[in-house]
Write an enzyme that holds these catalytic residues in place. Structure first.
Site, short mmCIF file in Angstrom:
data_model
loop_
_atom_site.label_atom_id
_atom_site.label_comp_id
_atom_site.label_asym_id
_atom_site.label_seq_id
_atom_site.Cartn_x
_atom_site.Cartn_y
_atom_site.Cartn_z
N HIS A 33 0.75 -19.98 -45.16
CA HIS A 33 2.03 -18.92 -45.53
C HIS A 33 1.40 -17.95 -46.66
O HIS A 33 1.54 -18.45 -47.93
CB HIS A 33 3.38 -19.68 -45.89
N HIS A 35 0.74 -13.71 -47.46
CA HIS A 35 0.74 -12.50 -47.03
C HIS A 35 -0.57 -11.40 -47.28
O HIS A 35 -0.78 -11.72 -48.37
CB HIS A 35 1.93 -11.75 -47.69
N ASP A 161 5.22 -9.82 -39.20
CA ASP A 161 6.65 -10.03 -39.44
C ASP A 161 7.50 -8.80 -39.76
O ASP A 161 6.79 -7.43 -39.65
CB ASP A 161 6.51 -10.94 -40.70
N GLY A 194 11.62 -10.58 -46.27
CA GLY A 194 12.55 -9.64 -46.98
C GLY A 194 13.76 -10.29 -47.27
O GLY A 194 13.91 -11.49 -47.48
N HIS A 222 10.92 -16.49 -42.56
CA HIS A 222 11.34 -16.84 -43.89
C HIS A 222 12.76 -17.49 -43.95
O HIS A 222 13.61 -16.71 -43.37
CB HIS A 222 11.08 -16.10 -44.93
N GLU A 225 15.13 -19.87 -48.78
CA GLU A 225 14.49 -19.29 -49.99
C GLU A 225 15.55 -18.87 -50.89
O GLU A 225 15.85 -19.31 -51.90
CB GLU A 225 13.33 -18.45 -49.85
N ASP A 303 1.79 -17.96 -50.59
CA ASP A 303 2.57 -16.67 -50.42
C ASP A 303 1.95 -15.28 -50.88
O ASP A 303 1.40 -14.70 -49.93
CB ASP A 303 3.88 -16.93 -51.30
ZN ZN Z 1 6.42 -15.14 -47.88
#
Ligand code: ZN
Length: 358
Positions: A33, A35, A161, A194, A222, A225, A303
């Site tokens: 995970h 980006h 994504d 997002g 995602h 969270e 992340d």
């Molecule tokens: Zn993420």
């Protein structure tokens, strides 16, 4: 989501013995995970910003400034600052060479941490929407990925994504994912990120995810969270999730925890990110130990590492220091990364054997 200070020690002066630190460094790791846009370290960001004359937070017009200026801006104080940097970094990627250089720069940092495989999230429609030519973008990603393996031994696979607030971008994202996959097999999954919550329903995404799954892509949204268990359930049911990005707030619902355990749905847990964005006040308050105790499949991930003042190695170090993990526990979570990756069985076996030999 509330604003939160990044209240973490940047020098990571943790009370760990040298033997454990060396073990963490030596473990071959998998990152599930992370980006692409959020992995661009300040030195790389400065090069890209100055080439494209982009004014990033902390820099002057046309990217004037120093790495130190950018480093200061990276220590954001609020969610809004975080988004400003993230959007700025996205704008620095324009031509094929920018995407290629970004991937290679990230690969260098991952190789230094002994990361062998990264299933990296990338948001193609953000760039296309900004006027980037889709073919140039895919060319740059493909070349960067090829060189990353050749020069640094890091095997990238992409999760393309969709930003939840732009559901219209789901179908074109899938089209780009299938195009990239056809070319070099590099796209393995469709993701969603997002803002999360009742204001951002995912119903419109469901048909696109059904199509993606039918085409052999995995689903890695995602969820859990910024929003709680209801969001995790919705993403499991409507988007047929194979793994959940974060998923940590599933801990608030014992029935959901039981379901995740029974269905063996892995969670990609990013503890420092959760603290930096105010999901939990500190690592000591983070539910990672409870998720493991509950028998869930948990992997450790970073992340947007430079934006949260972390790296994958730092995540291992912080968890070892905060939760008192020994080598056996560090090995178990590194193994979980391999087991829950989308690598084929032979590659998994080989990596697991390497990990066990450390
Ligand atoms: Zn993420």
């Amino acid at each position: 989501m509330r604003d939160a200070d990044l209240d973490l020690d940047p020098d990571l002066d943790l009370d760990l013995d040298l033997d454990l630190l060396a073990y963490i460094d030596a473990l071959p790791k998998v990152e599930l995970h992370v980006h692409l846009e959020g992995s661009i370290v300040p030195a790389l960001a400065l090069r890209l910003a100055q080439r494209r004359k982009i004014q990033l937070p902390g820099l002057g017009p046309e990217g004037a400034g120093s790495v130190e200026d950018l480093r200061r801006a990276y220590r954001f104080r609020s969610f809004r600052d975080f988004i400003a940097i993230y959007v700025g970094l996205s704008r620095c990627l324009d031509q094929a060479e920018d995407f290629c250089e970004a991937v290679l720069g990230i690969a260098e940092g991952l190789a230094a941490q002994n990361v062998r495989r990264a299933e990296m999230t990338f948001t193609p429609m953000t760039h296309v929407h900004q006027g980037v030519d889709a073919d140039a973008m895919l060319d740059g990603l493909a070349e960067g990925r090829r060189l990353a393996l050749e020069r640094h031994g890091v095997d990238f696979a992409w999760v393309f994504d969709v930003v939840r607030s732009f559901p219209d971008q789901a179908a074109p994202t899938l089209a780009l994912a299938l195009r990239a996959r056809e070319r070099d097999g590099s796209v393995i999954a469709l993701g969603v990120g997002g803002p999360e919550g009742p204001d951002y329903p995912i119903d419109a995404l469901a048909p696109v995810f059904a199509e993606a799954k039918a085409a052999g892509l995995r689903s890695v949204p995602h969820a859990g969270e910024q929003d709680g268990p209801a969001s995790v359930r919705a993403n499991l049911e409507r988007l047929q999730a194979d793994r959940i990005g974060h998923g940590v707030r599933a801990i608030e619902d014992p029935a959901l925890v039981a379901e995740l355990r029974e269905r063996a749905i892995p969670l990609e847990v990013c503890p420092t990110s959760n603290v930096a964005l105010g999901v939990y006040p500190s690592l000591a308050d983070h539910p990672l130990p409870q998720l493991l105790d509950a028998g869930l499949a948990v992997t450790l991930a970073s992340d947007d590492p430079p934006l949260f003042g972390t790296t994958l190695v730092d995540e291992y170090r912080r968890c070892a220091a905060t939760y008192g993990w020994d080598k056996a526990q560090l090995l178990a979570i590194a193994q979980a990364g391999v087991e829950h990756s989308f690598l084929d069985a032979d590659r998994k076996r080989a990596l697991l054997a390497e990990q066990a030999a450390i």
